[in-house]
Design a protein around this motif. Structure first.
Motif, PDB file in Angstrom:
ATOM      1  N   PHE A 193      18.992  -7.665  24.869  1.00 47.78           N
ATOM      2  CA  PHE A 193      17.830  -7.164  25.051  1.00 47.78           C
ATOM      3  C   PHE A 193      17.303  -7.945  26.366  1.00 47.78           C
ATOM      4  O   PHE A 193      17.550  -8.864  26.680  1.00 47.78           O
ATOM      5  N   ARG A 194      16.296  -6.903  27.205  1.00 51.86           N
ATOM      6  CA  ARG A 194      16.104  -7.343  28.321  1.00 51.86           C
ATOM      7  C   ARG A 194      14.302  -7.057  28.554  1.00 51.86           C
ATOM      8  O   ARG A 194      14.040  -5.976  28.285  1.00 51.86           O
ATOM      9  N   TYR A 195      13.957  -7.899  29.132  1.00 54.66           N
ATOM     10  CA  TYR A 195      12.254  -7.811  29.244  1.00 54.66           C
ATOM     11  C   TYR A 195      11.979  -7.048  30.668  1.00 54.66           C
ATOM     12  O   TYR A 195      12.570  -7.746  31.626  1.00 54.66           O
ATOM     13  N   VAL A 196      11.223  -5.977  30.558  1.00 59.85           N
ATOM     14  CA  VAL A 196      11.091  -5.330  31.729  1.00 59.85           C
ATOM     15  C   VAL A 196       9.369  -4.942  31.871  1.00 59.85           C
ATOM     16  O   VAL A 196       8.862  -4.299  32.608  1.00 59.85           O
ATOM     17  N   GLY A 197       8.754  -5.456  30.811  1.00 62.17           N
ATOM     18  CA  GLY A 197       6.978  -5.135  30.641  1.00 62.17           C
ATOM     19  C   GLY A 197       6.976  -3.815  29.723  1.00 62.17           C
ATOM     20  O   GLY A 197       7.963  -2.785  29.878  1.00 62.17           O
ATOM     21  N   LYS A 198       5.954  -3.616  29.060  1.00 65.14           N
ATOM     22  CA  LYS A 198       5.966  -2.556  28.241  1.00 65.14           C
ATOM     23  C   LYS A 198       5.881  -1.030  28.915  1.00 65.14           C
ATOM     24  O   LYS A 198       6.635  -0.287  28.218  1.00 65.14           O
ATOM     25  N   LYS A 199       5.027  -0.832  30.076  1.00 60.58           N
ATOM     26  CA  LYS A 199       5.187   0.412  30.850  1.00 60.58           C
ATOM     27  C   LYS A 199       6.457   0.843  31.099  1.00 60.58           C
ATOM     28  O   LYS A 199       6.756   1.938  30.678  1.00 60.58           O
ATOM     29  N   SER A 200       7.231   0.073  31.476  1.00 61.57           N
ATOM     30  CA  SER A 200       8.607   0.442  32.142  1.00 61.57           C
ATOM     31  C   SER A 200       9.486   0.565  30.799  1.00 61.57           C
ATOM     32  O   SER A 200      10.222   1.537  30.698  1.00 61.57           O
ATOM     33  N   ALA A 201       9.315  -0.242  29.893  1.00 58.10           N
ATOM     34  CA  ALA A 201      10.275  -0.208  28.694  1.00 58.10           C
ATOM     35  C   ALA A 201      10.052   0.978  27.871  1.00 58.10           C
ATOM     36  O   ALA A 201      11.094   1.708  27.541  1.00 58.10           O
ATOM     37  N   GLN A 202       8.768   1.354  27.825  1.00 59.85           N
ATOM     38  CA  GLN A 202       8.206   2.760  27.058  1.00 59.85           C
ATOM     39  C   GLN A 202       8.937   4.123  28.058  1.00 59.85           C
ATOM     40  O   GLN A 202       9.538   4.809  27.532  1.00 59.85           O
ATOM     41  N   PHE A 203       8.726   4.001  29.191  1.00 58.76           N
ATOM     42  CA  PHE A 203       9.624   4.898  30.236  1.00 58.76           C
ATOM     43  C   PHE A 203      10.953   5.104  30.061  1.00 58.76           C
ATOM     44  O   PHE A 203      11.511   6.247  30.049  1.00 58.76           O
ATOM     45  N   MET A 204      11.673   3.954  30.329  1.00 59.54           N
ATOM     46  CA  MET A 204      13.039   3.969  30.306  1.00 59.54           C
ATOM     47  C   MET A 204      13.537   4.386  29.195  1.00 59.54           C
ATOM     48  O   MET A 204      14.562   4.976  28.840  1.00 59.54           O
ATOM     49  N   THR A 205      12.918   3.981  27.815  1.00 58.70           N
ATOM     50  CA  THR A 205      13.111   4.384  26.501  1.00 58.70           C
ATOM     51  C   THR A 205      13.220   5.936  26.364  1.00 58.70           C
ATOM     52  O   THR A 205      14.242   6.483  26.076  1.00 58.70           O
ATOM     53  N   LYS A 206      12.004   6.355  26.499  1.00 58.79           N
ATOM     54  CA  LYS A 206      11.822   7.823  26.585  1.00 58.79           C
ATOM     55  C   LYS A 206      12.561   8.810  27.384  1.00 58.79           C
ATOM     56  O   LYS A 206      13.028   9.799  26.795  1.00 58.79           O
ATOM     57  N   HIS A 207      13.035   8.278  28.575  1.00 56.08           N
ATOM     58  CA  HIS A 207      13.938   9.181  29.313  1.00 56.08           C
ATOM     59  C   HIS A 207      15.171   8.512  29.421  1.00 56.08           C
ATOM     60  O   HIS A 207      16.198   9.188  30.196  1.00 56.08           O
ATOM     61  N   ASN A 208      15.715   7.578  28.304  1.00 61.42           N
ATOM     62  CA  ASN A 208      17.111   7.082  28.365  1.00 61.42           C
ATOM     63  C   ASN A 208      17.828   6.772  29.567  1.00 61.42           C
ATOM     64  O   ASN A 208      18.660   7.147  30.279  1.00 61.42           O
ATOM     65  N   LEU A 209      16.979   5.928  30.488  1.00 59.42           N
ATOM     66  CA  LEU A 209      17.215   5.303  31.690  1.00 59.42           C
ATOM     67  C   LEU A 209      17.777   4.112  31.716  1.00 59.42           C
ATOM     68  O   LEU A 209      16.967   3.091  30.971  1.00 59.42           O
TER      69      LEU A 209
END
Ligand code: ZN
Length: 257
Positions: free
Chosen positions: A224-240
């Motif tokens: 697991f890698r910390y990227v911050g909530k906003k980024s984590a949610q965006f990355m996960t939603k768009h599978n990036l």
């Protein structure tokens, strides 16, 4: 004649460049029957849409988004470290990591932090030990290097040196599987909980099944890698992957100039 071939060759190189430079996952949307140029346009449109939807106030240069991989090696970084459950991480992620662990426990799936910050020197040691082990098993120097490259991040190319990454396993699964990090741990409900809820705490599963080309690392159900909530949610939603996400942020910054 050679000139025509050269031109054709260049055109091919350009097209490949556009496709591989794209941050978005082109496999899912592009239909096989459509022509290459239509595919390129479709991919570019998807990329443009993603760029326009990127979270506000996030920059590619943010400390939490540093990219370290085999193409982006970094010498030892300087930051303060603190321990969570006996494992050192960057001090800035202590609170989110503790909250993530508390959340897992509360949900009924206590988890173990197996590994956090690792120095470049330590990674060098892991690297040479791996080569030595394979050579002791009778492998040639060439084979030992090849196998090591498959499973061990190159020194200065491991995300663990950022202090922002942690290998986290469902405790029960880990203890009953010889304390090993295995991708099959994702069959376990507790590990599934970690993967699903990581973004709620600002973490992402860093090495996904679909992201192996982009990250250069095989699927890992524990890293697991910390990227911050906003980024984590965006990355996960768009599978990036982080590489793809940062590439999109850079494109937005370039366009704004
Ligand atoms: Zn790891």
């Amino acid at each position: 004649m050679w000139k025509r071939n050269l031109v054709r060759g260049l055109a091919l190189v350009t097209l490949v460049g556009v496709l591989s430079g794209c941050g978005a996952n082109s496999q899912s949307s592009a239909s096989k029957s459509s022509s290459s140029s239509a595919k390129t346009t479709k991919t570019q449109t998807k990329r443009q849409r993603l760029i326009s939807e990127l979270p506000k106030g996030v920059k590619s240069t943010d400390a939490d988004l540093v990219v370290v991989n085999k193409w982006n090696k970094r010498s030892e970084m300087s930051f303060s470290k603190s321990s969570v459950n006996g494992i050192d991480v960057r001090t800035s992620i202590v609170k989110p990591l503790e909250a993530f662990m508390a959340g897992a426990k509360k949900a009924g799936y206590p988890a173990t932090i197996v590994s956090g910050y690792r120095s470049v020197a330590y990674q060098k040691e892991v690297w040479s030990q791996s080569i030595q082990t394979y050579e002791n098993e009778g492998k040639s120097a060439k084979e030992a290097l090849k196998l090591t490259k498959e499973y061990v991040a190159v020194p200065r190319g491991s995300e663990h040196e950022t202090g922002l990454a942690a290998d986290i396993m469902n405790t029960h699964w880990y203890n009953t599987h010889g304390n090993q990090l295995l991708s099959s741990s994702d069959k376990n409900k507790g590990q599934q909980w970690l993967i699903k809820h990581a973004p709620d705490y600002g973490f992402v599963l860093r090495f996904t099944k679909s992201g192996t080309k982009s990250t250069g690392i095989d699927y890992e159900s524990w890293h697991f890698r910390y990227v911050g909530k906003k980024s984590a949610q965006f990355m996960t939603k768009h599978n990036l992957t982080l590489e793809q996400y940062v590439s999109l942020l850079k494109a937005r910054e370039k366009a704004a100039k």
